[in-house]
Every structure is written in C-alpha cells, then in structure tokens.
Design an enzyme around this catalytic site. Structure first.
Site: not given
Ligand code: PMV
Length: 327
Positions: A111, A115, A159
């Site tokens: 989402a 996670s 993340d």
């Molecule tokens: O994990 P998500 O769906 O929140 O996406 C991460 C953020 C992006 O910039 C789209 C991908 C990345 O690796 O930074």
C-alpha cells in the site's frame, strides 16, 4: 547467544520526492506508528525457518535450497527477502547458526506504507540482538536494503532508512539520511485506496518514461529537486501552509510521470475539499495510499471525507523511534 530476541520497526509515509529519489533527488519521509515485529529464536541446526503466522506462510531455508512448509509459491516470494536480511546479518557477523524467525505486521501490505522494509528491518534487528550484537543500525539498514532489492527493482533505500531511524528524515540515495527538526507538529491523514500494486512495476514504468523522454524527465527531476529543497525549508520553519501547497505541487509532478490513478485522485480531492492544507499520493502510486496534511484537530473530519470517497483512512502519528529491541 541469547535464546530469543524481539524487535519492532515502523512503517512510513513519503511526504516529498518518491520516484524522483530513485534518480538522486532527496526524499522527505516520516515514520508512522504502525509497526512490524519480529521474534528470533536459536535453532540447534544451521537452517532458518521464517514464519508469517498472520499470512499462513512458513518456509525453511538452508544451504541446499528451501522448502515451503505452508503457503506455496506466494510464501517463498514473501519470506525469501526476510531470509536474505537475516542471512546478511549472520554473514556480516561471521556466524552460521540456525534461527527461527516469526514476523507479523500491522502495516497494510503493498500500500506504499513501507511494510516489506519494516518487516526486513525488524527481522534484521532481532537477528542482530539474538547473535549478541545489540542494535547495530548500520548493519540492520544494510541487511534490510539487500532484502528490499529482491522485492523492488532498483530500490532507492528510502524505506529501510526511515524504518531504521524513525522520526522525519531526508534521504538521498548513496548519501544517506539526515534527521529533520521541524518547526511545527504535523497532523497527517493517510487514506488507503485498497488497491494493491507493485512498487517494482511502477518504478520500471517511470524508468521507461525517462528512457523515452530523457530531456523532459530531466526537467521534471530539476523541478522535484527545487520542490524538495523548498519543502525542507518550510518544514524547518513550521510553515504548514507552504508545506501543504508544496504537497499539492508534488502530487502534480507524480501525476505527470503517470503514477496517479482515478482512485488516488478521488481521495486526494476529497481531502482537499474537506479542508486539507495539501494532499498527495504517497509511495509508488498506482493504488495504495495518499497522505494529507491538515490543521491541528482537523484530522478526523478529513479522514471521514476520505472514507466517504471510498477510501479507508486514519490519522497517522509520527513514530519518533525507528527500529527498537523490545523487552
Ligand atoms: O515502498 P513504496 O511503494 O512506498 O515506494 C517506495 C518509493 C519509491 O520511490 C517509489 C521507490 C524507491 O525505491 O524509492
């Protein structure tokens, strides 16, 4: 080696710079109080069993390969990154003993709330603690980043960075994080479209756009860079009106690179109509979540408007603490 260690790590919302962060623009990201939790226990042999009881998945990983115990191919896909994280910590510490890893999470999956990274970060930290290293955040980040590389195409690392460090940070690929001291509290509302999507597929689609239109994409990158630097100044000053306005601009840039969709637009516009200072999709887009900034005390009303427009919404609390060892 102790017999058991438990760690937890938060999810996140990206306030500015998703996608552009893959190409070196800094992102601004906040950890939120939804956590993944991992429990690591010692085993007598050298195998690693990873279990996600809430999903009904269980896999055993060893030097000769793996065995799915419950959940079929989906289980292997979901649990292998966790094994990679655990094994990364083992290798870095020069250790080979077996482990049992149980993971669960209150962060919605696929989402845009981080996670998979939070699970990998908590699993790495529990392994670190079990093997007597305490909480080595640098190692935890590195191991979780390796796991993320299995999940997404060329992840930026944003993340696992926010899940490790918590609070509000700026993150630049290849450079690292900086904690951001903000001048006013932020009341954030998260709205979930309920549409699951693949971050890897969206990152690939953006890359294809960049390859087709390198000059135009370069201009969008410059705009994103300028936007993030103004947003950082506004956040430091506590100028939430400016922060909200810049979130709206950021959403426009994300629409321009093709990662918004009708479900996200509905929730973003419902939040703005209900008085949000700014609203944008958050994370990879294509479904998943949006985030709105609201004046203090207005979160409930904006959440209700998002729900009336078909989303699931909650007022997000910022998680000041990143990964931690529990108990
Ligand atoms: O994990 P998500 O769906 O929140 O996406 C991460 C953020 C992006 O910039 C789209 C991908 C990345 O690796 O930074």
């Amino acid at each position: 080696m102790s017999a058991r260690a438990v760690a937890s790590a938060p999810g996140k919302v990206i306030l500015f710079g998703e996608h552009f962060v893959v190409y070196g623009v800094p992102a601004v990201v906040a950890a939120i109080e939804l956590r993944a939790r991992a429990t690591a226990c010692a085993r007598e042999d050298r195998l690693v069993r990873v279990v996600a009881p809430d999903l009904g998945f269980s896999c055993l990983f060893g030097p000769e390969g793996f065995e799915v115990e419950r959940g079929g191919g989906e289980a292997e896909e979901a649990l292998r990154p966790i094994f990679v994280a655990v094994d990364g910590v083992r290798r870095a510490l020069g250790r080979g003993e077996g482990l049992e890893l149980h993971v669960n999470s209150s962060i919605p999956i696929a989402a845009g709330l981080g996670s998979s990274a939070a699970v990998a970060v908590s699993a790495s930290a529990a392994t670190c603690a079990l093997l007597g290293r305490g909480l080595d955040k640098e190692l935890v980040f590195k191991a979780a980043f390796e796991a993320e590389k299995l999940v997404h195409v060329s992840p930026s690392g944003v993340d696992p960075a926010i899940s490790t460090h918590g609070g509000i940070i700026t993150y630049k690929r290849g450079v690292g994080i900086q904690k951001l001291e903000i001048g006013a509290p932020l009341e954030l509302v998260v709205g979930d479209t309920g549409l699951k999507r693949s971050t890897g597929a969206l990152v690939s689609a953006v890359r294809a756009l960049r390859d087709r239109r390198p000059e135009l994409f370069g201009r969008l990158l410059s705009a994103a860079e300028e936007l993030v630097s103004e947003a950082v100044e506004a956040l430091k000053k506590g100028d939430i009106l400016a922060v909200g306005e810049l979130m709206n601009v950021n959403h426009g840039l994300l629409s321009a690179i093709g990662v918004s969709n009708l479900a996200l637009e509905r929730l973003v516009h419902a939040a703005r109509t209900a008085g949000a200072l700014g609203a944008k999709l958050t994370g990879a887009g294509g479904g998943g979540c949006m985030v709105a900034l609201v004046e203090e005390g207005r979160g409930r009303g904006v959440a209700e408007a998002i729900e009336a427009a078909g989303g699931r919404a909650f007022v997000a609390r910022i998680a000041e603490e990143g990964v931690r060892i529990e108990g």
